[in-house]
Write a protein that holds these residues in place. Structure first.
Motif, PDB file in Angstrom:
ATOM      1  N   VAL A 242       0.853  -1.181   0.000  1.00 52.09           N
ATOM      2  CA  VAL A 242       0.000   0.000   0.000  1.00 52.09           C
ATOM      3  C   VAL A 242       0.890   1.232   0.000  1.00 52.09           C
ATOM      4  N   GLU A 243       0.741   2.057  -1.027  1.00 52.36           N
ATOM      5  CA  GLU A 243       1.540   3.273  -1.147  1.00 52.36           C
ATOM      6  C   GLU A 243       0.682   4.400  -1.684  1.00 52.36           C
ATOM      7  N   VAL A 244       1.140   5.614  -1.454  1.00 53.24           N
ATOM      8  CA  VAL A 244       0.449   6.800  -1.944  1.00 53.24           C
ATOM      9  C   VAL A 244       0.405   6.782  -3.472  1.00 53.24           C
ATOM     10  N   ASP A 245      -0.777   7.139  -4.010  1.00 56.19           N
ATOM     11  CA  ASP A 245      -0.999   7.229  -5.456  1.00 56.19           C
ATOM     12  C   ASP A 245      -0.861   5.894  -6.170  1.00 56.19           C
ATOM     13  N   GLN A 246      -0.953   4.795  -5.416  1.00 54.66           N
ATOM     14  CA  GLN A 246      -0.918   3.465  -6.011  1.00 54.66           C
ATOM     15  C   GLN A 246      -2.252   2.760  -5.733  1.00 54.66           C
ATOM     16  N   PRO A 247      -2.798   2.053  -6.751  1.00 53.56           N
ATOM     17  CA  PRO A 247      -4.091   1.390  -6.544  1.00 53.56           C
ATOM     18  C   PRO A 247      -4.015   0.287  -5.488  1.00 53.56           C
ATOM     19  N   VAL A 248      -5.045   0.221  -4.673  1.00 53.29           N
ATOM     20  CA  VAL A 248      -5.143  -0.774  -3.611  1.00 53.29           C
ATOM     21  C   VAL A 248      -6.456  -1.539  -3.806  1.00 53.29           C
ATOM     22  N   GLN A 249      -6.377  -2.856  -3.719  1.00 45.02           N
ATOM     23  CA  GLN A 249      -7.550  -3.693  -3.917  1.00 45.02           C
ATOM     24  C   GLN A 249      -8.199  -4.044  -2.578  1.00 45.02           C
ATOM     25  N   LEU A 250      -9.522  -3.906  -2.524  1.00 43.64           N
ATOM     26  CA  LEU A 250     -10.307  -4.273  -1.347  1.00 43.64           C
ATOM     27  C   LEU A 250     -11.363  -5.290  -1.743  1.00 43.64           C
ATOM     28  N   GLU A 251     -11.758  -6.112  -0.785  1.00 43.97           N
ATOM     29  CA  GLU A 251     -12.884  -7.025  -0.971  1.00 43.97           C
ATOM     30  C   GLU A 251     -13.814  -6.905   0.227  1.00 43.97           C
ATOM     31  N   ALA A 252     -15.105  -6.801  -0.043  1.00 47.40           N
ATOM     32  CA  ALA A 252     -16.111  -6.740   1.011  1.00 47.40           C
ATOM     33  C   ALA A 252     -17.069  -7.912   0.850  1.00 47.40           C
ATOM     34  N   THR A 253     -17.439  -8.510   1.967  1.00 48.09           N
ATOM     35  CA  THR A 253     -18.380  -9.627   1.962  1.00 48.09           C
ATOM     36  C   THR A 253     -19.747  -9.117   2.393  1.00 48.09           C
ATOM     37  N   LEU A 254     -20.715  -9.179   1.469  1.00 54.07           N
ATOM     38  CA  LEU A 254     -22.075  -8.713   1.725  1.00 54.07           C
ATOM     39  C   LEU A 254     -22.997  -9.923   1.863  1.00 54.07           C
ATOM     40  N   THR A 255     -23.942  -9.837   2.798  1.00 54.13           N
ATOM     41  CA  THR A 255     -24.908 -10.918   3.014  1.00 54.13           C
ATOM     42  C   THR A 255     -26.318 -10.355   2.940  1.00 54.13           C
ATOM     43  N   ASN A 256     -27.131 -10.964   2.108  1.00 52.36           N
ATOM     44  CA  ASN A 256     -28.532 -10.576   1.980  1.00 52.36           C
ATOM     45  C   ASN A 256     -29.364 -11.421   2.944  1.00 52.36           C
ATOM     46  N   HIS A 257     -29.843 -10.813   4.019  1.00 52.24           N
ATOM     47  CA  HIS A 257     -30.629 -11.530   5.021  1.00 52.24           C
ATOM     48  C   HIS A 257     -32.127 -11.497   4.727  1.00 52.24           C
ATOM     49  N   GLY A 258     -32.510 -10.871   3.629  1.00 50.54           N
ATOM     50  CA  GLY A 258     -33.920 -10.783   3.293  1.00 50.54           C
ATOM     51  C   GLY A 258     -34.407 -11.977   2.504  1.00 50.54           C
ATOM     52  N   GLU A 284     -28.157 -12.701  -3.691  1.00 50.27           N
ATOM     53  CA  GLU A 284     -29.168 -13.741  -3.530  1.00 50.27           C
ATOM     54  C   GLU A 284     -29.544 -13.866  -2.044  1.00 50.27           C
ATOM     55  N   PRO A 285     -30.802 -14.186  -1.769  1.00 53.17           N
ATOM     56  CA  PRO A 285     -31.230 -14.265  -0.358  1.00 53.17           C
ATOM     57  C   PRO A 285     -30.490 -15.355   0.401  1.00 53.17           C
ATOM     58  N   GLY A 286     -30.017 -14.983   1.588  1.00 58.16           N
ATOM     59  CA  GLY A 286     -29.361 -15.935   2.475  1.00 58.16           C
ATOM     60  C   GLY A 286     -27.944 -16.294   2.099  1.00 58.16           C
ATOM     61  N   LEU A 287     -27.369 -15.652   1.105  1.00 62.66           N
ATOM     62  CA  LEU A 287     -26.029 -16.007   0.645  1.00 62.66           C
ATOM     63  C   LEU A 287     -25.070 -14.837   0.799  1.00 62.66           C
ATOM     64  N   GLU A 288     -23.768 -15.178   0.933  1.00 64.40           N
ATOM     65  CA  GLU A 288     -22.717 -14.168   0.969  1.00 64.40           C
ATOM     66  C   GLU A 288     -22.221 -13.878  -0.447  1.00 64.40           C
ATOM     67  N   THR A 289     -21.925 -12.613  -0.705  1.00 60.38           N
ATOM     68  CA  THR A 289     -21.408 -12.193  -2.012  1.00 60.38           C
ATOM     69  C   THR A 289     -20.182 -11.325  -1.790  1.00 60.38           C
ATOM     70  N   THR A 290     -19.099 -11.619  -2.513  1.00 61.43           N
ATOM     71  CA  THR A 290     -17.866 -10.835  -2.404  1.00 61.43           C
ATOM     72  C   THR A 290     -17.848  -9.768  -3.485  1.00 61.43           C
ATOM     73  N   VAL A 291     -17.630  -8.530  -3.076  1.00 56.71           N
ATOM     74  CA  VAL A 291     -17.592  -7.383  -3.982  1.00 56.71           C
ATOM     75  C   VAL A 291     -16.197  -6.775  -3.912  1.00 56.71           C
ATOM     76  N   SER A 292     -15.607  -6.469  -5.063  1.00 53.44           N
ATOM     77  CA  SER A 292     -14.239  -5.940  -5.133  1.00 53.44           C
ATOM     78  C   SER A 292     -14.263  -4.446  -5.431  1.00 53.44           C
ATOM     79  N   PHE A 293     -13.296  -3.740  -4.852  1.00 50.84           N
ATOM     80  CA  PHE A 293     -13.138  -2.302  -5.063  1.00 50.84           C
ATOM     81  C   PHE A 293     -11.661  -1.995  -5.309  1.00 50.84           C
ATOM     82  N   THR A 294     -11.406  -0.900  -5.998  1.00 57.69           N
ATOM     83  CA  THR A 294     -10.047  -0.376  -6.170  1.00 57.69           C
ATOM     84  C   THR A 294     -10.031   1.059  -5.681  1.00 57.69           C
ATOM     85  N   VAL A 295      -9.173   1.342  -4.717  1.00 59.41           N
ATOM     86  CA  VAL A 295      -9.054   2.696  -4.168  1.00 59.41           C
ATOM     87  C   VAL A 295      -7.606   3.149  -4.296  1.00 59.41           C
TER      88      VAL A 295
END
Length: 705
Positions: A242-258, A284-295
């Motif tokens: 992780v450095e200044v002005d360099q792209p950093v990859q993130l992953e978030a785990t989202l769960t739909n409880h509906g 999807e209902p009841g499942l985890e989904t991984t979403v990727s981001f670049t910051v």
């Protein structure tokens, strides 16, 4: 059966009055029989018998009517399992109020928590003189009323101050704790009333809960409805550099409880208060989904981060906090091997080369000083060709890597194989198998055969000519160390044409080891004068020093855990400073190169906490909502009762929804038992009506002449 007004039973003596009058009326005056009337007796024999039957029937009806009236005035009850000895027994009332975050969901007529407060107030209305009461929230924050008291005003005040918050214990644990506290009251019986939405995911855990004998538990469920809610259960920084002005990859785990799928669902990333990335996904209902981001971070230091989802039923879990660390500087220890030429390393890591571009702070020592060095003060250690390593040095280096440090090893032509193998064996890195080629030679013994360009260490190093290809510079290698990897925890990043590794990574514990097959001198290869050398060295140091510090730890609110904090000055203590002025000084002790901080259950406010040592911030920690609280699915009252009965061993009974409409009256009835006075009053009226009917229809019998 018990009696609320047992003295009224004395009136049952009036039952004897009709009987007395009946026998009194049977007394006849002495008669003198005339022969002319003798025939009348024969004619009236059967009629007199019918008269006596009617008289006894009227007598029975009158006695039963009086007895029923007496029973009605005595107010008999069928004793309930909660009452035991009726309404006269003093009772300790423990009111467990579920104030977990799931209670903030909107229901009919307000939030679940609003309904829970109303029900808890209804329970307190049933507290009588001689009773004691206490309030036990599932998410405690030093609230008053945790001891039984006869002053219900104190309990009501504590109830009014409650609000949904993170860090709630399981419902079973709260019931056990409340029952234990209420049992300290000087009352013959204890009743625990549980007001909750009966969230299935937080009813109980694997920890056994003991409830004192004789304590009765009653569930007062809050009416719930099917809700749509999305939570972020985890955020991971996948980039190791992780450095200044360099792209950093993130992953978030989202769960739909509906219950329904969510198309084109939007999640955003905020960094230092600004939205810097956004992504959409189908959940999807009841499942985890991984979403990727670049910051792309714009400044150094510990940056506040959050993944934010769309508004839904539980707003408090729509923001998941994380910390992104762009180091102000990377502390590097370079150990110069005896007789080793390190001028190329010195030049590459000099302040002139890295100033204003790379945040390295390099400390150089000789090989003989390694034994006394405090390795825990550094993010990465460069072993620039050590000739020998003592057993103590091997142990220290192994612990350093195991606890999150990064180690880069360059070989020495005069190295002792047994020393190197001791270090490699301690890290499960394989073994050293001698050398190939000749020092200061002019014949290349091997070349780069395969480079793992997908590894984060090589990101943006090689110039890509096409989408899937990259131009890799080929240095001339004259003398190389033969490394035989163990194959268990290692990965060859650059493989030579002879099948041996040129650059090999080993993961051990929380840290990493990078092995190179050549020393950074012209006698081994021309790599030090190639354009590849400096970027490869910098990326290696970045990669190794980032091992423990790419992101701060993510803790669950109210969940005890341990933090291993490095960089704490001697004699300094660590305190945690969080949102809303929250400041905690947890228990801690000093370990090898770090301070172990025992975080209890005091961090209940979600947000980012700074680990401060004096005036220095040494770490940033994210505290988030327990993911289990985001699943709003409620258990049925029957299922909840059974699960709590299994977890606590107590007698648990749930009130039906209809019984909670008039909660105060229902609880009073359950406490005293089912009142039967109205039944006996009705019976008295029935008996009197029957007596009147029989009396009115009775025509005196006459004898025919």
């Amino acid at each position: 059966m018990s009696f609320i007004n047992p003295f009224a039973l004395l009136a049952m003596a009036a039952v004897a009055v009709p009987l007395f009058l009946h026998f009194f009326n049977l007394r006849q005056p002495r008669t003198v029989e005339f022969s002319s009337l003798a025939f009348v007796k024969e004619l009236q024999a059967s009629a007199v018998q019918r008269v006596r039957i009617k008289e006894w029937l009227l007598l029975a009806l009158r006695m039963l009517a009086i007895a029923s009236l007496g029973m009605a005035f005595a107010q008999p009850t069928l004793t309930s399992e909660l009452g035991g000895v009726g309404a006269s027994a003093p009772t300790a009332h423990a009111v467990v109020v579920d104030n977990s975050l799931s209670m903030s969901a909107e229901g009919r007529g307000g939030t679940y928590f609003d309904r829970a407060i109303q029900k808890a107030q209804g329970v307190l209305e049933t507290v009588e003189e001689g009773d004691e009461a206490l309030l036990w929230p599932t998410a405690r924050s030093g609230a008053r009323g945790l001891e039984p008291t006869t002053n219900t005003g104190v309990v009501r005040q504590s109830l009014a101050e409650l609000e949904p918050r993170a860090g709630a214990s399981s419902l079973a644990a709260a019931v056990g704790q409340a029952a234990d506290a209420a049992s300290q009251a000087d009352t013959p019986q204890t009743v625990v009333s549980v007001v909750s939405d009966l969230q299935a995911s937080t009813l109980g855990d694997s920890v056994a809960v003991e409830v004192p004998d004789g304590v009765q538990v009653q569930l007062l469920p809050v009416e719930t409805r099917t809700q749509s809610n999305v939570s972020v259960s985890d955020v991971t920084v996948t980039s190791r550099i992780v450095e200044v002005d360099q792209p950093v990859q993130l992953e978030a785990t989202l769960t739909n409880h509906g219950p329904d799928p969510l198309d084109d669902y939007v999640a955003s990333v905020y960094l230092a208060g600004d939205r810097v990335a956004q992504a959409t996904a189908t959940l999807e209902p009841g499942l985890e989904t991984t979403v990727s981001f670049t910051v792309t971070p714009q400044t150094r230091g510990w940056l506040d981060g959050a993944v934010v989802t769309e508004d839904d039923a539980v707003p408090v879990d729509d923001r998941h906090h994380f910390a992104l660390h762009v180091p102000e500087e990377r502390r590097v220890l370079m150990v110069r091997g005896e007789g080793q030429d390190t001028r190329y390393l010195d030049l590459a890591l000099s302040s002139e080369m890295v100033a204003d571009r790379i945040a390295f702070r390099t400390t150089a020592i000789d090989e003989r000083e390694l034994a006394s060095a405090e390795l825990g003060r550094y993010d990465a250690v460069l072993l620039a060709g050590p000739r020998s390593l003592s057993s103590g040095e091997v142990d220290a280096l192994t612990r350093f890597v195991d606890r999150g440090g990064g180690l880069l090893l360059f070989p020495n032509a005069q190295a002792r194989p047994e020393d190197y193998n001791a270090l490699l064996g301690g890290l499960n890195a394989g073994s050293f198998r001698g050398f190939s080629g000749a020092l200061s030679g002019d014949q290349t013994v091997a070349s780069f055969e395969q480079v793992d360009l997908q590894h984060p260490l090589f990101e943006n190093i090689f110039q890509k000519r096409r989408r899937e290809e990259a131009s890799v510079e080929q240095p001339d290698l004259y003398y190389i160390m033969n490394i035989r990897p163990s194959g268990r925890s290692g990965q060859t990043l650059i493989e030579l044409s002879n099948g041996r590794p040129f650059l090999h990574e080993v993961r051990h514990g929380g840290g990493r080891l990078l092995l190179t097959a050549v020393a950074p001198t012209r006698a081994w290869s021309d790599l030090p004068v190639r354009g590849l050398f400096v970027p490869l060295l910098y990326r290696s140091v970045y990669y190794l020093s980032a091992t423990p510090s790419v992101a701060g730890e993510q803790l669950g609110a109210g969940r005890p855990t341990e933090l291993r904090v490095r960089g704490v000055p001697p004699e300094a203590s660590v305190r945690l400073e969080g949102p809303d002025g929250v400041e905690v000084t947890p228990e801690q002790r000093t370990l090898f190169g770090a301070t172990l901080v025992q975080v209890g259950t005091t961090l209940t406010t979600p947000g980012l906490y700074d680990a401060q040592a004096g005036s220095t911030r040494v770490r940033r920690v994210a505290v988030n909502v327990n993911p289990a609280e985001s699943n709003l699915r409620a258990a049925s009252p029957e299922d909840a009762s059974e699960r709590l009965r299994t977890a606590t061993g107590a007698s648990v009974r749930a009130l039906a929804a209809a019984e909670t409409d008039d909660l105060e009256e229902t609880l009073r009835t359950r406490r005293a038992g089912t009142e039967l006075w109205n039944v006996f009053l009705l019976l008295a009226l029935v008996f009197l009506a029957a007596e009147m009917l029989v009396a009115s229809q009775w025509v005196p019998e006459t004898a025919s002449s």
